[in-house]
Design an enzyme around this catalytic site. Structure first.
Site, PDB file in Angstrom:
ATOM      1  N   GLY A 241       0.810  -1.213   0.000  1.00 48.29           N
ATOM      2  CA  GLY A 241       0.000   0.000   0.000  1.00 48.29           C
ATOM      3  C   GLY A 241       0.842   1.262   0.000  1.00 48.29           C
ATOM      4  O   GLY A 241       0.464   2.275  -0.598  1.00 48.29           O
ATOM      5  N   ASP A 242       1.997   1.216   0.654  1.00 45.21           N
ATOM      6  CA  ASP A 242       2.908   2.362   0.659  1.00 45.21           C
ATOM      7  C   ASP A 242       3.525   2.559  -0.726  1.00 45.21           C
ATOM      8  O   ASP A 242       3.678   3.694  -1.197  1.00 45.21           O
ATOM      9  CB  ASP A 242       4.001   2.164   1.696  1.00 45.21           C
ATOM     10  N   ALA A 243       3.892   1.460  -1.377  1.00 41.74           N
ATOM     11  CA  ALA A 243       4.411   1.554  -2.744  1.00 41.74           C
ATOM     12  C   ALA A 243       3.350   2.110  -3.677  1.00 41.74           C
ATOM     13  O   ALA A 243       3.646   2.920  -4.568  1.00 41.74           O
ATOM     14  CB  ALA A 243       4.874   0.177  -3.216  1.00 41.74           C
TER      15      ALA A 243
END
Length: 302
Positions: A241-243
């Protein structure tokens, strides 16, 4: 000077790969383990630095050995750590990430030092020096102060509140945010009724709803776009999700801003899904790809 500032958690991750997530009173076999820096704010900063942005970080670590490890990794990745607070006589927050064979994750963690940044610690000049501020889970009062300072300085704001959204009142920070990232569960928590048109419920903000392996949707005041995601074999969804968030922001910022007239939200959504897929195909939370990696991946899909 930095282009993008991320703010929120900086952790030390211990990732345990197991044959299955154990049931109560059960046991699972550990197949492998690794240790590295983590935390959503740190992960997004590292990802953006890897995409050739000047990235800075507002967060906190303890004055212990793992805090020094985390700081070294961030600096080595090219992240500005001048506003990474070191908390005396405190442990760096450690997260134990238990990952099964399908890439599903269970997280255990101590409180640690990752929410030591208070509103009084916010440096207005540093926040105003960036082109964009990306908030992740943190103290609600600190998130609100960061978002207010950025908005007053004309700096655009995005917010990915994370899994603790249901427990915390992030209303003030959300009110200042231009772009909001949610997963399906968070969208159901935050939005009263209209999951098809979240932008209207959030007063015209750009809202990105992540559906995991089923892709994502972006809703703006003028249009909505869906992307089905990519057929990728998930190894570890930690940090995917951060990527995704880093990829979405990278496309928009490279094209002039997250809210500019040339903002191509459809392309940003496709790129973000590719980033998330590539991250899920690798072990660990710090696996965000470069622009070249994503380009090669997309070329192979069509």
């Amino acid at each position: 000077m930095v282009e993008v500032i991320t703010a929120g958690h900086v952790n030390w991750d211990v990732t345990l790969r197991v044959d299955a997530l154990p049931h109560p009173d059960g046991e699972a076999r550990i197949d492998s383990q690794c240790r590295s820096g983590g935390g959503s704010a740190a992960n997004v900063a590292v990802a953006l630095a890897g995409m050739d942005f000047d990235a800075g970080l507002v967060g906190s670590v303890g004055d212990d050995e793992t805090g020094e490890f985390a700081r070294r990794e961030l600096r080595a990745a090219g992240v500005d750590c001048s506003h990474l607070l070191e908390v005396e006589a405190s442990e760096t927050t450690t997260k134990y990430l238990i990952v099964d064979e399908r890439g599903e994750v269970m997280v255990l963690g101590n409180e640690g030092a990752n929410e030591a940044v208070a509103p009084a610690d916010v440096d207005p000049e540093y926040v105003a020096s960036g082109d964009h501020l990306h908030l992740t889970s943190q103290r609600p009062d600190t998130a609100a102060e960061l978002a207010r300072v950025a908005t007053d300085a004309g700096v655009s704001v995005s917010f990915d509140p994370g899994r603790r959204l249901a427990e915390r009142d992030f209303g003030e920070a959300l009110a200042y945010s231009d772009v909001v990232f949610l997963n399906d569960r968070e969208a159901q928590t935050l939005l009263d009724s209209d999951l098809e048109h979240p932008s209207s419920e959030l007063h015209g903000r750009v809202v990105v709803v992540k559906h995991g392996e089923d892709g994502a949707r972006v809703d703006t005041p003028g249009a909505s776009f869906d992307h089905p995601g990519f057929d990728a074999e998930a190894v570890d969804t930690t940090g995917a999700g951060d990527a995704f968030a880093a990829g979405f922001l990278a496309v928009l910022l490279r094209e002039g801003g997250v809210l500019g007239p040339s903002a191509d939200y459809e392309r940003a959504l496709e790129f973000a899904n590719a980033c998330g897929a590539l991250a899920a195909m690798e072990e660990g939370a710090r696996t965000a790809p470069t622009f070249e990696d994503v380009g090669a991946f997309l070329d192979g899909q069509f």
